[in-house]
Design a protein around this motif. Structure first.
Motif, PDB file in Angstrom:
ATOM      1  N   ALA A  12       0.725  -1.118   0.232  1.00 52.87           N
ATOM      2  CA  ALA A  12       0.191  -0.001   0.206  1.00 52.87           C
ATOM      3  C   ALA A  12       0.907   1.186   0.127  1.00 52.87           C
ATOM      4  CB  ALA A  12      -1.051   0.277   1.628  1.00 52.87           C
ATOM      5  N   GLY A  16       1.618   4.958  -2.595  1.00 54.07           N
ATOM      6  CA  GLY A  16       1.970   6.005  -2.874  1.00 54.07           C
ATOM      7  C   GLY A  16       2.702   6.646  -4.198  1.00 54.07           C
ATOM      8  N   SER A  19       2.023   6.494  -7.285  1.00 50.17           N
ATOM      9  CA  SER A  19       1.973   8.530  -8.051  1.00 50.17           C
ATOM     10  C   SER A  19       1.831   9.174  -7.276  1.00 50.17           C
ATOM     11  CB  SER A  19      -0.205   7.396  -7.207  1.00 50.17           C
ATOM     12  OG  SER A  19      -0.417   6.192  -8.024  1.00 50.17           O
ATOM     13  N   LEU A  20       1.998   9.301  -6.759  1.00 51.08           N
ATOM     14  CA  LEU A  20       3.004  11.117  -6.164  1.00 51.08           C
ATOM     15  C   LEU A  20       3.534  11.508  -7.568  1.00 51.08           C
ATOM     16  CD1 LEU A  20       2.256  10.669  -2.224  1.00 51.08           C
ATOM     17  CD2 LEU A  20       0.861  11.948  -4.091  1.00 51.08           C
ATOM     18  N   THR A 215       5.689  14.638  -1.953  1.00 52.58           N
ATOM     19  CA  THR A 215       6.364  13.121  -2.790  1.00 52.58           C
ATOM     20  C   THR A 215       8.246  13.337  -2.597  1.00 52.58           C
ATOM     21  OG1 THR A 215       6.296  13.979  -4.582  1.00 52.58           O
ATOM     22  CG2 THR A 215       7.023  12.459  -4.394  1.00 52.58           C
ATOM     23  N   TYR A 218       6.668  11.981   1.447  1.00 50.74           N
ATOM     24  CA  TYR A 218       5.970  10.937   1.351  1.00 50.74           C
ATOM     25  C   TYR A 218       7.002   9.483   1.035  1.00 50.74           C
ATOM     26  CZ  TYR A 218       3.146   7.269  -0.198  1.00 50.74           C
ATOM     27  OH  TYR A 218       2.831   5.882   0.618  1.00 50.74           O
ATOM     28  N   TRP A 253      -3.326  -1.166  -5.359  1.00 49.99           N
ATOM     29  CA  TRP A 253      -3.002   0.175  -4.485  1.00 49.99           C
ATOM     30  C   TRP A 253      -3.073   1.746  -5.658  1.00 49.99           C
ATOM     31  CZ3 TRP A 253      -4.876   0.213   0.345  1.00 49.99           C
ATOM     32  CH2 TRP A 253      -4.734  -1.640   0.611  1.00 49.99           C
ATOM     33  N   VAL A 254      -2.785   1.717  -6.640  1.00 48.56           N
ATOM     34  CA  VAL A 254      -2.268   2.332  -6.918  1.00 48.56           C
ATOM     35  C   VAL A 254      -3.725   2.814  -8.346  1.00 48.56           C
ATOM     36  CG1 VAL A 254      -1.060   3.257  -9.538  1.00 48.56           C
ATOM     37  CG2 VAL A 254       0.649   1.694  -8.357  1.00 48.56           C
ATOM     38  N   TRP A 257      -4.849   5.508  -5.709  1.00 50.28           N
ATOM     39  CA  TRP A 257      -4.392   6.434  -4.747  1.00 50.28           C
ATOM     40  C   TRP A 257      -4.587   7.364  -6.293  1.00 50.28           C
ATOM     41  CZ3 TRP A 257      -1.796   8.607  -1.737  1.00 50.28           C
ATOM     42  CH2 TRP A 257      -0.896   7.976  -0.794  1.00 50.28           C
ATOM     43  N   GLU A 258      -4.724   6.570  -7.641  1.00 44.74           N
ATOM     44  CA  GLU A 258      -5.269   7.886  -8.582  1.00 44.74           C
ATOM     45  C   GLU A 258      -6.437   8.361  -8.897  1.00 44.74           C
ATOM     46  OE1 GLU A 258      -2.685   8.302 -11.946  1.00 44.74           O
ATOM     47  OE2 GLU A 258      -2.271   8.051  -9.820  1.00 44.74           O
ATOM     48  N   ALA A 260      -7.929   8.057  -5.504  1.00 43.96           N
ATOM     49  CA  ALA A 260      -7.748   9.306  -4.555  1.00 43.96           C
ATOM     50  C   ALA A 260      -7.426  10.759  -4.924  1.00 43.96           C
ATOM     51  CB  ALA A 260      -7.743   8.990  -3.837  1.00 43.96           C
ATOM     52  N   LEU A 261      -6.757  10.657  -6.159  1.00 44.76           N
ATOM     53  CA  LEU A 261      -5.953  12.049  -6.769  1.00 44.76           C
ATOM     54  C   LEU A 261      -6.450  12.471  -8.236  1.00 44.76           C
ATOM     55  CD1 LEU A 261      -2.230  10.800  -5.863  1.00 44.76           C
ATOM     56  CD2 LEU A 261      -3.285  12.148  -4.516  1.00 44.76           C
TER      57      LEU A 261
END
Length: 293
Positions: A12, A16, A19-20, A215, A218, A253-254, A257-258, A260-261
């Motif tokens: 997970a 991130g 994506s970031l 980024t 993170y 998970w990506v 994330w995508e 969510a972004l």
């Protein structure tokens, strides 16, 4: 059980960074970014070590071990951000799912770890799912081996990661995961600083977009310090192929994330390849239960 939970969190957190990373990959030189990231990660890991009683006597014997591991990890991260300059995050995450198959091969060479038939089948299914996503569910692109430049660059980074996984077990001499992580990121930071010093000096640090700094934090804290500890913790408790099997969750998970972004959902056909990577993970978990029984 703890090794499996560590790898679940690992997948997970790693997702991130894809994506970031795609949001800032073209803003700064990948080697300069990764060097600073490693030094910042070293600070975080050092604090964690002090909270847990510090480093034991003789923790950093044979420092050449950390140079090897830090170099491999540095290569991986630099090529990851280089690949993200042109490749979409889900495709790069799919390339990452080829690591378990490669790690199994390197684990046999370095550790003589053998695969069970079920594990071998799972790795093949996962690899096919990865290729499905990498070639955008396009059979003609697969037959032409029409792979994107970013995916190709990142593949070589994944080779370094696949070697790194069994090398952790091969080179560890009883050090704790935190100690081993600290040595790895310090060595990686030193090697990358020497390699990318002109780029580090030339980078416009004061004018970089906020996405770069988000980024950086993170990836230094969650996707370097925390994940390296999780990876090394799990590697000392699980076979290398099974440790890396959790990377099959990364494309899923990506996608989370995508979404969510605000980047949306990939095409349905590509989701079919992601589903195969999840199936591969389930095969490996079932194999684990069968072994214990």
């Amino acid at each position: 059980m703890m090794g499996h939970l560590a790898m679940l969190a690992f997948s997970a957190l790693v997702a991130g960074s894809f994506s970031l990373g795609s949001l800032m990959a073209n803003e700064i030189d990948p080697a300069a970014f990764t060097a600073v990231r490693f030094w910042l990660a070293a600070v975080f890991v050092g604090i964690l070590a002090q909270m847990r009683g510090g480093f034991g006597k003789g923790s950093f014997k044979a420092p050449w071990r950390f140079a090897i591991l830090g170099g491999l990890f540095g290569i991986y991260f630099v090529l990851m951000f280089e690949g993200l300059k042109t490749a979409p995050p889900v495709s790069v995450a799919a390339v990452f799912t080829l690591v378990p198959l490669m790690a199994a091969g390197f684990a046999w060479v370095l550790l003589r770890q053998l695969l069970t038939p079920r594990m071998a089948l799972a790795l093949i299914i996962g690899g096919f799912g990865a290729l499905w996503v990498i070639f955008r569910a396009d059979l003609n692109a697969l037959l032409r081996f029409d792979i994107g430049r970013g995916e190709a660059i990142y593949f070589f980074g994944c080779v370094a990661h696949a070697i790194y996984t069994p090398m952790v077990r091969r080179l560890n001499r009883g050090e704790t995961a935190v100690t081993f992580t600290f040595g790895t990121v310090i060595a990686g930071g030193a090697l990358l600083t020497a390699y990318a010093w002109p780029e580090i000096i030339a980078a416009p640090w004061a004018r970089l977009p906020v996405t770069v700094w988000i980024t950086l934090f993170y990836t230094a804290f969650f996707a370097t310090a925390v994940t390296v500890v999780l990876l090394q913790f799990a590697t000392l408790r699980l076979p290398s192929a099974k440790v890396m099997a959790y990377t099959y969750l990364t494309p899923s998970w990506v996608i989370v994330w995508e979404i969510a972004l605000g980047s949306g959902i990939p095409p349905v056909l590509i989701l079919g390849g992601v589903a195969l990577t999840i199936l591969a993970l389930l095969f490996l978990l079932r194999d684990d239960s069968a072994t214990k029984g």
